[in-house]
Design an enzyme around this catalytic site. Structure first.
Site, PDB file in Angstrom:
ATOM      1  N   LYS A 140       0.838  -1.206   0.000  1.00  8.15           N
ATOM      2  CA  LYS A 140       0.000   0.000   0.000  1.00  8.15           C
ATOM      3  C   LYS A 140       0.874   1.257   0.000  1.00  8.15           C
ATOM      4  CE  LYS A 140      -3.666  -2.619   2.219  1.00  8.15           C
ATOM      5  NZ  LYS A 140      -4.470  -2.961   3.400  1.00  8.15           N
TER       6      LYS A 140
ATOM      7  N   GLN B 273      -4.534  -1.871   9.670  1.00  8.19           N
ATOM      8  CA  GLN B 273      -4.439  -3.190   9.032  1.00  8.19           C
ATOM      9  C   GLN B 273      -4.968  -4.273   9.975  1.00  8.19           C
ATOM     10  OE1 GLN B 273      -3.536  -3.616   5.847  1.00  8.19           O
ATOM     11  NE2 GLN B 273      -3.705  -5.827   5.891  1.00  8.19           N
TER      12      GLN B 273
ATOM     13  N   ASP C  58     -10.984   2.227   3.847  1.00  8.90           N
ATOM     14  CA  ASP C  58     -11.206   0.777   3.748  1.00  8.90           C
ATOM     15  C   ASP C  58     -12.687   0.454   3.547  1.00  8.90           C
ATOM     16  OD1 ASP C  58      -9.016  -0.952   3.794  1.00  8.90           O
ATOM     17  OD2 ASP C  58      -8.732  -0.736   5.962  1.00  8.90           O
TER      18      ASP C  58
HETATM   19  N1  GUN Z   1      -6.675  -7.263   6.164  1.00 11.60           N
HETATM   20  C1  GUN Z   1      -6.990  -7.989   5.063  1.00 11.60           C
HETATM   21  N2  GUN Z   1      -7.513  -7.194   4.117  1.00 11.60           N
HETATM   22  C2  GUN Z   1      -7.537  -5.947   4.635  1.00 11.60           C
HETATM   23  C3  GUN Z   1      -7.950  -4.691   4.116  1.00 11.60           C
HETATM   24  O1  GUN Z   1      -8.444  -4.553   2.990  1.00 11.60           O
HETATM   25  N3  GUN Z   1      -7.795  -3.631   4.948  1.00 11.60           N
HETATM   26  C4  GUN Z   1      -7.280  -3.757   6.194  1.00 11.60           C
HETATM   27  N4  GUN Z   1      -7.192  -2.659   6.941  1.00 11.60           N
HETATM   28  N5  GUN Z   1      -6.881  -4.904   6.696  1.00 11.60           N
HETATM   29  C5  GUN Z   1      -7.002  -5.993   5.910  1.00 11.60           C
END
Ligand code: GUN
Length: 293
Positions: free
Chosen positions: A52, A96, A119
């Site tokens: 990211k 996350q 998200d």
């Molecule tokens: N863990 C697995 N996929 C995601 C996501 O799209 N966002 C976040 N914050 N954590 C994750």
């Protein structure tokens, strides 16, 4: 059979974003700024968060990574969330998941200002999405609808079978594909661990979305000839033929399913890369205050 190339599409999306950032910069506008919070040393989470941050660099966004030990308390994390909510330079941020067991993920998600929830996990965004109001769409469902859109895959009247009912993939994609408009207007069946005769349900699908988190779970003879197959799984499985001793596998037995399908996403190189691109799209929307003026 057409391979749905998530790498190509995600690169296209990122080029479009980079061009827009150049325009913003040339007129002296605010550069989008994404913050990511990573708690603990989960290796998969570290890889995802790094990707990211790297994507932010590629498209010209500003990024901030906040990394804390696994023993960070819930109160400390809530304080970080409050600071990010208040920081006028941060347009959007993510925490996350998964979080260490002593931290309540629901409490953290609720503490995030929904206007910065790129998200799309906050119930305000989820509810708005379900009602078809402007909202941050969660990254994976967003990635899936972009694949369908950019490959002009017909969805109206199609029977879509979603395997897996998680809050972040199965449930939201089943809502999005059943809504009016394109890509949507599907008749959706949402299946899960208590579904009776899962192979029989999947066999009725024109479009299969596999999001169950079990490697190579969907077998060749479960899939109707000519079906569109979207594989959301990213599972690491042992493989003695690889130097690392392992490889990535989707939720679909690709070698069996691909010859029967009209279109299929590979793993890696399919949905996974699209999710990061989707997060970048949401961050730009946050910076432009497109969803919440
Ligand atoms: N863990 C697995 N996929 C995601 C996501 O799209 N966002 C976040 N914050 N954590 C994750």
């Amino acid at each position: 059979m057409t391979i749905l190339d998530g790498k190509l599409l995600s690169e296209n999306i990122k080029s479009e974003l980079a061009a827009e950032v150049d325009q913003i910069r040339s007129r002296g506008g605010k550069i989008p700024h994404l913050a990511a919070v990573l708690i603990g040393e989960n290796p998969a989470s570290q890889v995802y968060v790094q990707s990211k941050i790297r994507s932010c660099e590629q498209v010209g966004f500003k990024s901030t990574l906040i990394q804390k030990d696994a023993d960070t308390s819930e109160a400390e994390l809530l304080e970080i969330v409050h600071q990010l909510n208040e920081d006028p330079d941060v347009d959007g941020f993510i925490v996350q998941l998964p979080l260490p067991k002593h931290i309540d993920e629901e409490r953290i998600t609720l503490a995030i200002d929904h206007r910065k929830d790129v998200d799309g996990f906050h119930p305000v965004n989820f509810g708005r999405m379900a009602q078809g109001l402007p909202a941050y769409l969660p990254a994976t469902p967003f990635g899936i609808v972009e694949i369908l859109r950019r490959y002009n895959i017909e969805t109206a009247g199609k029977h879509c079978v979603v395997v897996g009912r998680s809050n972040i993939v199965g449930t939201p994609i089943s809502i999005l594909l059943s809504r009016k408009g394109y890509p949507g207007d599907c008749t959706v069946t949402l299946t899960h661990s208590r579904t009776r005769d899962l192979p029989g349900e999947v066999r009725r699908a024109d479009i299969v979305v596999a999001a169950i988190g079990i490697p190579e779970f969907i077998k060749g003879d479960w899939v109707k000839e000519g079906a569109v197959v979207i594989d959301v799984g990213i599972n690491r499985v042992p493989d003695a033929t690889k130097k690392s001793g392992s490889r990535l596998a989707g939720d679909v037995a690709f070698d069996e399913v691909a010859p029967r399908s009209s279109h299929i996403t590979p793993v890696p190189g399919g949905v996974g890369l699209m999710t990061v691109a989707a997060l970048m799209v949401n961050t730009l929307k946050a910076c432009k205050k497109e969803i919440y003026p």
